[in-house]
Scaffold this motif. Structure first.
Motif, PDB file in Angstrom:
ATOM      1  N   UNK A 148       0.829  -1.215   0.000  1.00  0.00           N
ATOM      2  CA  UNK A 148       0.000   0.000   0.000  1.00  0.00           C
ATOM      3  C   UNK A 148       0.863   1.265   0.000  1.00  0.00           C
ATOM      4  N   UNK A 149       1.992   1.213   0.697  1.00  0.00           N
ATOM      5  CA  UNK A 149       2.890   2.362   0.736  1.00  0.00           C
ATOM      6  C   UNK A 149       3.507   2.618  -0.641  1.00  0.00           C
ATOM      7  N   UNK A 150       3.980   1.546  -1.293  1.00  0.00           N
ATOM      8  CA  UNK A 150       4.579   1.678  -2.623  1.00  0.00           C
ATOM      9  C   UNK A 150       3.536   2.080  -3.662  1.00  0.00           C
ATOM     10  N   UNK A 151       2.336   1.508  -3.562  1.00  0.00           N
ATOM     11  CA  UNK A 151       1.263   1.843  -4.502  1.00  0.00           C
ATOM     12  C   UNK A 151       0.857   3.301  -4.365  1.00  0.00           C
ATOM     13  N   UNK A 152       0.831   3.815  -3.139  1.00  0.00           N
ATOM     14  CA  UNK A 152       0.511   5.232  -2.918  1.00  0.00           C
ATOM     15  C   UNK A 152       1.507   6.129  -3.638  1.00  0.00           C
ATOM     16  N   UNK A 199      22.412  -1.926   3.405  1.00  0.00           N
ATOM     17  CA  UNK A 199      22.420  -1.920   1.937  1.00  0.00           C
ATOM     18  C   UNK A 199      21.001  -2.029   1.379  1.00  0.00           C
ATOM     19  N   UNK A 200      20.201  -2.921   1.966  1.00  0.00           N
ATOM     20  CA  UNK A 200      18.803  -3.086   1.526  1.00  0.00           C
ATOM     21  C   UNK A 200      18.010  -1.825   1.807  1.00  0.00           C
ATOM     22  N   UNK A 201      18.247  -1.219   2.970  1.00  0.00           N
ATOM     23  CA  UNK A 201      17.539   0.004   3.335  1.00  0.00           C
ATOM     24  C   UNK A 201      17.872   1.153   2.376  1.00  0.00           C
ATOM     25  N   UNK A 202      19.130   1.266   1.976  1.00  0.00           N
ATOM     26  CA  UNK A 202      19.537   2.317   1.044  1.00  0.00           C
ATOM     27  C   UNK A 202      18.942   2.094  -0.343  1.00  0.00           C
ATOM     28  N   UNK A 203      18.895   0.831  -0.748  1.00  0.00           N
ATOM     29  CA  UNK A 203      18.270   0.507  -2.032  1.00  0.00           C
ATOM     30  C   UNK A 203      16.798   0.894  -2.020  1.00  0.00           C
ATOM     31  N   UNK A 204      16.128   0.563  -0.916  1.00  0.00           N
ATOM     32  CA  UNK A 204      14.716   0.916  -0.758  1.00  0.00           C
ATOM     33  C   UNK A 204      14.525   2.423  -0.753  1.00  0.00           C
ATOM     34  N   UNK A 205      15.447   3.120  -0.094  1.00  0.00           N
ATOM     35  CA  UNK A 205      15.387   4.582  -0.034  1.00  0.00           C
ATOM     36  C   UNK A 205      15.457   5.196  -1.433  1.00  0.00           C
ATOM     37  N   UNK A 206      16.369   4.685  -2.247  1.00  0.00           N
ATOM     38  CA  UNK A 206      16.553   5.233  -3.600  1.00  0.00           C
ATOM     39  C   UNK A 206      15.398   4.854  -4.521  1.00  0.00           C
ATOM     40  N   UNK A 207      14.996   3.574  -4.475  1.00  0.00           N
ATOM     41  CA  UNK A 207      13.974   3.070  -5.412  1.00  0.00           C
ATOM     42  C   UNK A 207      12.582   3.604  -5.080  1.00  0.00           C
ATOM     43  N   UNK A 208      12.204   3.565  -3.806  1.00  0.00           N
ATOM     44  CA  UNK A 208      10.821   3.897  -3.446  1.00  0.00           C
ATOM     45  C   UNK A 208      10.638   5.310  -2.896  1.00  0.00           C
ATOM     46  N   UNK A 209      11.719   6.058  -2.735  1.00  0.00           N
ATOM     47  CA  UNK A 209      11.533   7.411  -2.202  1.00  0.00           C
ATOM     48  C   UNK A 209      12.252   8.482  -3.013  1.00  0.00           C
ATOM     49  N   UNK A 210      13.584   8.415  -3.068  1.00  0.00           N
ATOM     50  CA  UNK A 210      14.334   9.505  -3.693  1.00  0.00           C
ATOM     51  C   UNK A 210      14.010   9.666  -5.180  1.00  0.00           C
ATOM     52  N   UNK A 211      14.072   8.577  -5.935  1.00  0.00           N
ATOM     53  CA  UNK A 211      13.841   8.660  -7.384  1.00  0.00           C
ATOM     54  C   UNK A 211      12.431   9.157  -7.722  1.00  0.00           C
ATOM     55  N   UNK A 212      11.358   8.542  -7.154  1.00  0.00           N
ATOM     56  CA  UNK A 212      10.009   9.034  -7.449  1.00  0.00           C
ATOM     57  C   UNK A 212       9.774  10.464  -6.982  1.00  0.00           C
ATOM     58  N   UNK A 213      10.312  10.801  -5.811  1.00  0.00           N
ATOM     59  CA  UNK A 213      10.083  12.145  -5.267  1.00  0.00           C
ATOM     60  C   UNK A 213      10.807  13.217  -6.079  1.00  0.00           C
ATOM     61  N   UNK A 214      12.005  12.906  -6.539  1.00  0.00           N
ATOM     62  CA  UNK A 214      12.721  13.862  -7.394  1.00  0.00           C
ATOM     63  C   UNK A 214      11.961  14.075  -8.699  1.00  0.00           C
ATOM     64  N   UNK A 215      11.394  12.991  -9.234  1.00  0.00           N
ATOM     65  CA  UNK A 215      10.592  13.103 -10.460  1.00  0.00           C
ATOM     66  C   UNK A 215       9.355  13.967 -10.225  1.00  0.00           C
ATOM     67  N   UNK A 216       8.663  13.761  -9.095  1.00  0.00           N
ATOM     68  CA  UNK A 216       7.457  14.538  -8.786  1.00  0.00           C
ATOM     69  C   UNK A 216       7.776  16.019  -8.577  1.00  0.00           C
TER      70      UNK A 216
END
Length: 341
Positions: free
Chosen positions: A118-122, A195-212
């Motif tokens: 639900x978090x990723x879909x949002x 490492x997993x947390x940083x990957x999640x940070x980039x994939x599900x937060x930084x990249x989409x948010x920078x695009x928005x």
């Protein structure tokens, strides 16, 4: 005096999540008043989130006039927020208050999976909403041909499907063995390395948010230019340009409203990821992480409030739903935009 002493001793005695089990985790010891206040607060927050998002879901689903690509994306976002209020908030509140997991091993494996979906879909819905508004403001003449209901439904499906796949990849070990990180019975913990947390940070937060953020900066820049051009030309062809200006203002208002939604999303999410950056091992048993997680959950309650303040159609449709006027067979064709008729 003796009664008071007995009560204070009772609160200091260790309590277990499952008293009949020798391997049970310790339960958080609180006074009755503290427990009652916390349960009332979290129940009210959860109920409010469910109710407000249900109003959005029913409004967009019921009223034909609201069947637009943009509102379809808002509907998908409301569904994700509804699940947060209905499932995530109640369970997280019980775990936070009691410090115990009472829902079994199977649901222990599924619950983090639901949260991630639900978090990723949002976030996926917000990205598509940003793209939708960008096209509407920057290329309004071809908007209807570029953005159709079928394409929007495909984008929504893509957002949810990718969220499910991503959650499976990220939580595969936990799904297979949910109690591997549990030290006692009554604990459900997800542990991730840095490492997993940083990957999640980039994939599900930084990249989409920078695009928005990039899209909305361009949207508001274009909107300013368009309003100046329309205002300059309005003196020559008053009636024609007044109608064009009303249409443009409507698009800009929608972009502004959804921009506020994205801004509030960022405000609610940033503390959580700042917290992650300071931790070497990310565990859901961390009290600090749990507190910042609630900022994300509260965002699910904020979105419908934003719609209520900025969208007149939401107020009108909510009144019809609460008063049960939608039970009328012709209510789905009601005009929610009388000023544009």
């Amino acid at each position: 005096m003796e009664i008071r002493g007995v009560q204070s001793v009772e609160y200091n005695v260790a309590q277990y999540c499952f008293p009949s089990n020798n391997l049970s985790c310790l339960r958080e010891v609180r006074t009755r008043s503290e427990t009652a206040i916390m349960y009332i607060f979290f129940s009210a927050l959860s109920g409010c989130t469910v109710f407000l998002n249900l109003l959005v879901i029913i409004s967009i689903s019921h009223f034909k006039q609201l069947h637009t690509p943009t509102n379809l994306l808002i509907l998908s976002l409301a569904v994700a927020d509804f699940v947060v209020g209905l499932i995530v908030m109640p369970i997280e509140s019980i775990r936070m208050i009691e410090n115990c997991w009472y829902f079994g091993v199977i649901f222990c494996s599924l619950f983090p999976f639901i949260v991630y979906i639900v978090v990723s879909a949002s976030l996926g819905n917000l990205v598509f909403i940003s793209i939708d508004r960008f096209i509407a403001v920057n290329d309004p003449l071809r908007y209807n041909s570029k953005v159709t209901m079928r394409k929007t439904m495909f984008c929504i499906f893509l957002s949810w499907f990718c969220s499910i796949v991503y959650a499976v990849i990220l939580l595969y070990d936990h799904l297979c063995n949910p109690v591997v990180h549990s030290s006692c019975v009554g604990q459900c913990t997800v542990v991730s390395d840095y490492a997993v947390a940083m990957t999640d940070l980039i994939v599900t937060f930084l990249s989409p948010c920078m695009a928005m953020i990039s899209l909305y900066v361009r949207i508001f820049h274009t909107a300013r230019k368009q309003i100046k051009l329309i205002t300059a030309a309005a003196s020559n062809v008053c009636e024609l340009h007044s109608k064009a200006m009303v249409a443009k203002k409507s698009e800009h208002k929608a972009a502004k409203t959804l921009g506020v939604v994205v801004l509030m999303y960022l405000i609610c999410w940033i503390p959580y990821y700042i917290c992650i950056l300071t931790m070497s091992t990310i565990s859901t048993s961390s009290l600090t992480l749990n507190i910042f997680s609630w900022f994300m959950y509260i965002n699910s309650c904020i979105n419908p409030v934003i719609y209520a303040f900025f969208y007149p159609w939401f107020k009108t449709s909510a009144q019809h739903i609460v008063s049960l006027k939608i039970l009328d067979t012709s209510s789905s064709f009601k005009n929610l935009f009388p000023e544009n008729s």
